[in-house]
Enzyme design. Structure first.
Site, mmCIF file in Angstrom:
data_model
loop_
_atom_site.group_PDB
_atom_site.id
_atom_site.type_symbol
_atom_site.label_atom_id
_atom_site.label_comp_id
_atom_site.label_asym_id
_atom_site.label_seq_id
_atom_site.Cartn_x
_atom_site.Cartn_y
_atom_site.Cartn_z
ATOM 1 N N HIS A 76 0.870 -1.178 0.000
ATOM 2 C CA HIS A 76 0.000 0.000 0.000
ATOM 3 C C HIS A 76 0.904 1.224 0.000
ATOM 4 C CE1 HIS A 76 -3.745 2.248 0.704
ATOM 5 N NE2 HIS A 76 -2.945 3.101 1.324
ATOM 6 N N CYS A 77 0.735 2.077 -1.008
ATOM 7 C CA CYS A 77 1.614 3.235 -1.177
ATOM 8 C C CYS A 77 0.893 4.508 -0.746
ATOM 9 C CB CYS A 77 2.060 3.354 -2.627
ATOM 10 S SG CYS A 77 3.162 4.760 -2.921
ATOM 11 N N PRO A 78 1.360 5.174 0.315
ATOM 12 C CA PRO A 78 0.701 6.408 0.758
ATOM 13 C C PRO A 78 0.848 7.546 -0.246
ATOM 14 C CG PRO A 78 2.738 6.059 1.975
ATOM 15 C CD PRO A 78 2.500 4.813 1.181
ATOM 16 N N ASN B 205 -1.967 6.951 -2.389
ATOM 17 C CA ASN B 205 -3.177 6.657 -1.617
ATOM 18 C C ASN B 205 -3.941 5.486 -2.231
ATOM 19 O OD1 ASN B 205 -5.077 6.961 0.449
ATOM 20 N ND2 ASN B 205 -6.323 8.399 -0.735
#
Length: 280
Positions: A151-153, A156
């Site tokens: 999951h890549c912030p 998002n």
């Protein structure tokens, strides 16, 4: 329920802060390069036009791949991985050992080869689905994601089966965008730094533009190189840290088809073949 709902809304809103930050930096870089450098600083019209043409090509591809990564909804398991209504009701009533027997029967006709660390069928109690190989539940997205990488912030979003190709292209184009800016700004950076050009409002933008582009290029280069290595090994980031467990035990190379076939599998803009994955 109301406080929980408000908290979830706040979390979703705050999750967009890294994306907003990236877009602000990119927006500023566009202004600094096009207006402050090309329009106000570069005197040669031919050089100015050539810089602007190439810059906009990289800029468009960078923005396209970035927003495709953001907007591509993560792929979730199909309905065939869900328990039938009768099986689900029975599963909820039974003890763990009996639950596993239900899952084993349900998974017989499914292309599922990986297991938990204890050898059990991988099942998501939250989504109520038997997990396909390389599928993981993302607590942030609140769903099971096919071939989840991480999951890549900064986007998002979960990077997985549906958008991994766009993520890798985003890294490639952002790296080219940064290196082009740094390379073309360098001579004017030196001239401003050594006072060969008069102090104007463009000086700060040009100096800062070089530092920002160089810094982002170095950080993106390391991440891009890492994902190229993952492609060569046919692994996800999760599998690089924790080897997938098959019926005969854990195997970090369980999905590898050999370097050439791994790269070939990720060909055509890194489009994955579900059939090839399932035969590993």
């Amino acid at each position: 329920m109301a406080p929980h709902h408000v908290l979830k809304c706040c979390q979703r809103s705050l999750a967009w802060i890294p994306v907003i930050f990236i877009n602000l930096v990119v927006g500023w870089s566009y202004y600094a390069y096009v207006v402050e450098l090309c329009i106000f600083t570069i005197p040669n019209n031919a050089e100015k036009i050539s810089y602007l043409v190439v810059f906009h090509l990289f800029f468009i591809m960078f923005i396209w791949s970035y927003w495709k990564t953001i907007c591509s909804r993560p792929a979730s398991p199909s309905k065939e991985f869900c328990l039938a209504k009768v099986e689900k009701e029975q599963y909820e009533k039974e003890q763990p050992d009996a639950q596993q027997n239900i899952l084993k029967k349900a998974a017989v006709g499914l292309p599922v080869y990986t297991r938990t660390g204890t050898g059990a069928v991988r099942y998501c109690d939250h989504c109520q689905v038997i997990k396909p190989d390389r599928c993981h539940h993302c607590s942030t997205c609140d769903m099971c994601v096919l071939k989840m990488d991480h999951h890549c912030p900064w986007v998002n979003n979960c990077v997985g089966f549906s958008n991994y190709k766009f993520f890798v292209l985003f890294l490639a184009y952002s790296m080219l965008y940064c290196v082009f800016i740094a390379a073309t700004v360098l001579q004017y950076f030196i001239k401003f730094w050594t006072n060969q050009l008069p102090d104007t409002h463009a000086k700060f933008h040009v100096l800062f533009l070089f530092f920002v582009a160089a810094m982002f290029f170095i950080s993106i280069l390391s991440l891009f190189s890492y994902h190229l290595w993952l492609v060569g090994k046919n692994r996800t980031t999760i599998e690089a840290f924790r080897a997938p467990v098959f019926r005969n035990g854990p195997d970090k190379n369980g999905f590898s088809l050999g370097f050439s076939r791994n790269v070939e599998q990720h060909g055509h803009f890194f489009t994955y073949s579900t059939k090839t994955n399932m035969t590993s």
